[in-house]
Design a protein around this motif. Structure first.
Motif, PDB file in Angstrom:
ATOM      1  N   GLU A   1      40.680  62.780  49.937  1.00  0.00           N
ATOM      2  CA  GLU A   1      40.265  62.385  51.278  1.00  0.00           C
ATOM      3  C   GLU A   1      41.264  62.888  52.320  1.00  0.00           C
ATOM      4  OE1 GLU A   1      38.057  60.656  54.292  1.00  0.00           O
ATOM      5  OE2 GLU A   1      37.494  60.712  52.182  1.00  0.00           O
ATOM      6  N   GLY A   2      40.750  63.551  53.341  1.00  0.00           N
ATOM      7  CA  GLY A   2      41.585  64.023  54.444  1.00  0.00           C
ATOM      8  C   GLY A   2      42.319  65.324  54.185  1.00  0.00           C
TER       9      GLY A   2
ATOM     10  N   ALA B   1      29.150  75.091  49.140  1.00  0.00           N
ATOM     11  CA  ALA B   1      29.395  74.181  48.016  1.00  0.00           C
ATOM     12  C   ALA B   1      30.790  73.576  48.091  1.00  0.00           C
ATOM     13  CB  ALA B   1      29.204  74.916  46.691  1.00  0.00           C
ATOM     14  N   LEU B   2      31.770  74.365  48.528  1.00  0.00           N
ATOM     15  CA  LEU B   2      33.136  73.858  48.652  1.00  0.00           C
ATOM     16  C   LEU B   2      33.223  72.803  49.748  1.00  0.00           C
ATOM     17  CD1 LEU B   2      35.997  74.101  47.540  1.00  0.00           C
ATOM     18  CD2 LEU B   2      36.362  76.040  49.082  1.00  0.00           C
ATOM     19  N   ALA B   3      32.583  73.046  50.886  1.00  0.00           N
ATOM     20  CA  ALA B   3      32.583  72.057  51.974  1.00  0.00           C
ATOM     21  C   ALA B   3      31.937  70.757  51.515  1.00  0.00           C
ATOM     22  CB  ALA B   3      31.845  72.616  53.190  1.00  0.00           C
ATOM     23  N   HIS B   4      30.832  70.854  50.801  1.00  0.00           N
ATOM     24  CA  HIS B   4      30.159  69.661  50.286  1.00  0.00           C
ATOM     25  C   HIS B   4      31.048  68.927  49.282  1.00  0.00           C
ATOM     26  CE1 HIS B   4      27.281  67.371  47.788  1.00  0.00           C
ATOM     27  NE2 HIS B   4      26.736  67.138  48.964  1.00  0.00           N
ATOM     28  N   HIS B   5      31.680  69.668  48.402  1.00  0.00           N
ATOM     29  CA  HIS B   5      32.555  69.103  47.368  1.00  0.00           C
ATOM     30  C   HIS B   5      33.753  68.372  47.987  1.00  0.00           C
ATOM     31  CE1 HIS B   5      34.698  68.808  43.556  1.00  0.00           C
ATOM     32  NE2 HIS B   5      35.715  69.487  44.065  1.00  0.00           N
ATOM     33  N   LEU B   6      34.331  68.934  49.045  1.00  0.00           N
ATOM     34  CA  LEU B   6      35.507  68.320  49.670  1.00  0.00           C
ATOM     35  C   LEU B   6      35.156  67.043  50.410  1.00  0.00           C
ATOM     36  CD1 LEU B   6      37.278  71.501  51.066  1.00  0.00           C
ATOM     37  CD2 LEU B   6      37.854  70.224  48.987  1.00  0.00           C
ATOM     38  N   GLY B   7      33.979  66.971  50.999  1.00  0.00           N
ATOM     39  CA  GLY B   7      33.523  65.769  51.677  1.00  0.00           C
ATOM     40  C   GLY B   7      33.848  65.739  53.161  1.00  0.00           C
ATOM     41  N   ALA B   8      33.179  64.825  53.843  1.00  0.00           N
ATOM     42  CA  ALA B   8      33.231  64.743  55.306  1.00  0.00           C
ATOM     43  C   ALA B   8      34.612  64.425  55.862  1.00  0.00           C
ATOM     44  CB  ALA B   8      32.224  63.708  55.796  1.00  0.00           C
ATOM     45  N   GLY B   9      35.476  63.806  55.123  1.00  0.00           N
ATOM     46  CA  GLY B   9      36.795  63.450  55.639  1.00  0.00           C
ATOM     47  C   GLY B   9      37.825  64.560  55.560  1.00  0.00           C
TER      48      GLY B   9
END
Length: 190
Positions: free
Chosen positions: A45-46, A62-70
């Motif tokens: 996170e972060g 896919a990498l952006a989705h995997h890392l998540g919104a935070g």
């Protein structure tokens, strides 16, 4: 020849990005799957992750989705035009906050110890000086940060690959390796 004695790599023409990223072509040849491959990067996170040589964005969504919104994902590529096309394709996509940065993978335009993860999805072998790229990766990666590299054997042959692997082993702690007939996947910790 570069000053390191390792010849320059082959640069994939931007016009080929869409073709080589085709899901049908990838399925037919058994090539990599982005949604599976990005799991080599451990999301925190972060975090800030730098995708070095994002090109046509095969791994980016896919990498952006995997890392998540935070988290933040910085897509870096020397071709500003490719980055603009990528920005248009990914505008509004879920996942990490995206930043698009034109730049050279051998001289990363980032501050020392400024990223938590670096991801090279078959891009290191295209650099003119992969040893300089590894030194600069070490410079921008935070202590404890993760370095993930996928290397394509046909482009980075043994004579060119061996000095790169020796340098990686001397600067980082290897966590994971997977070697197949076409590729080598590596994960290191700084």
């Amino acid at each position: 020849m570069t000053t390191t004695g390792i010849r320059a790599g082959w640069r994939t023409p931007a016009a080929l990005y869409r073709l080589i990223s085709s899901p049908a072509l990838r399925a037919a040849f058994g090539w990599d799957l982005a949604s599976r491959d990005v799991r080599w990067v451990r999301p925190v996170e972060g975090m800030t992750c730098l995708e070095v040589g994002s090109g046509g964005g095969f791994y980016t969504r896919a990498l952006a989705h995997h890392l998540g919104a935070g988290s933040e994902l910085i897509a870096l590529d020397p071709d500003a035009g490719s980055l603009e096309v990528l920005r248009e394709r990914l505008d509004g996509a879920p996942g990490a906050r995206m930043t698009y940065q034109p730049g050279d993978g051998c001289a990363l335009p980032l501050a020392e110890a400024s990223v938590d993860a670096l991801f090279y999805g078959y891009s290191l072998e295209e650099f003119g000086d992969p040893l300089a790229a590894i030194h600069d990766a070490h410079r921008v990666l935070r202590p404890g940060g993760q370095l993930v590299l996928f290397l394509w054997r046909p482009v980075i042959g043994r004579r060119r690959r061996e000095p790169v692997l020796r340098l990686l082993e001397s600067k980082f702690t290897r966590e994971r390796i997977s070697a197949g007939p076409q590729n080598i996947r590596l994960s290191y910790r700084r």
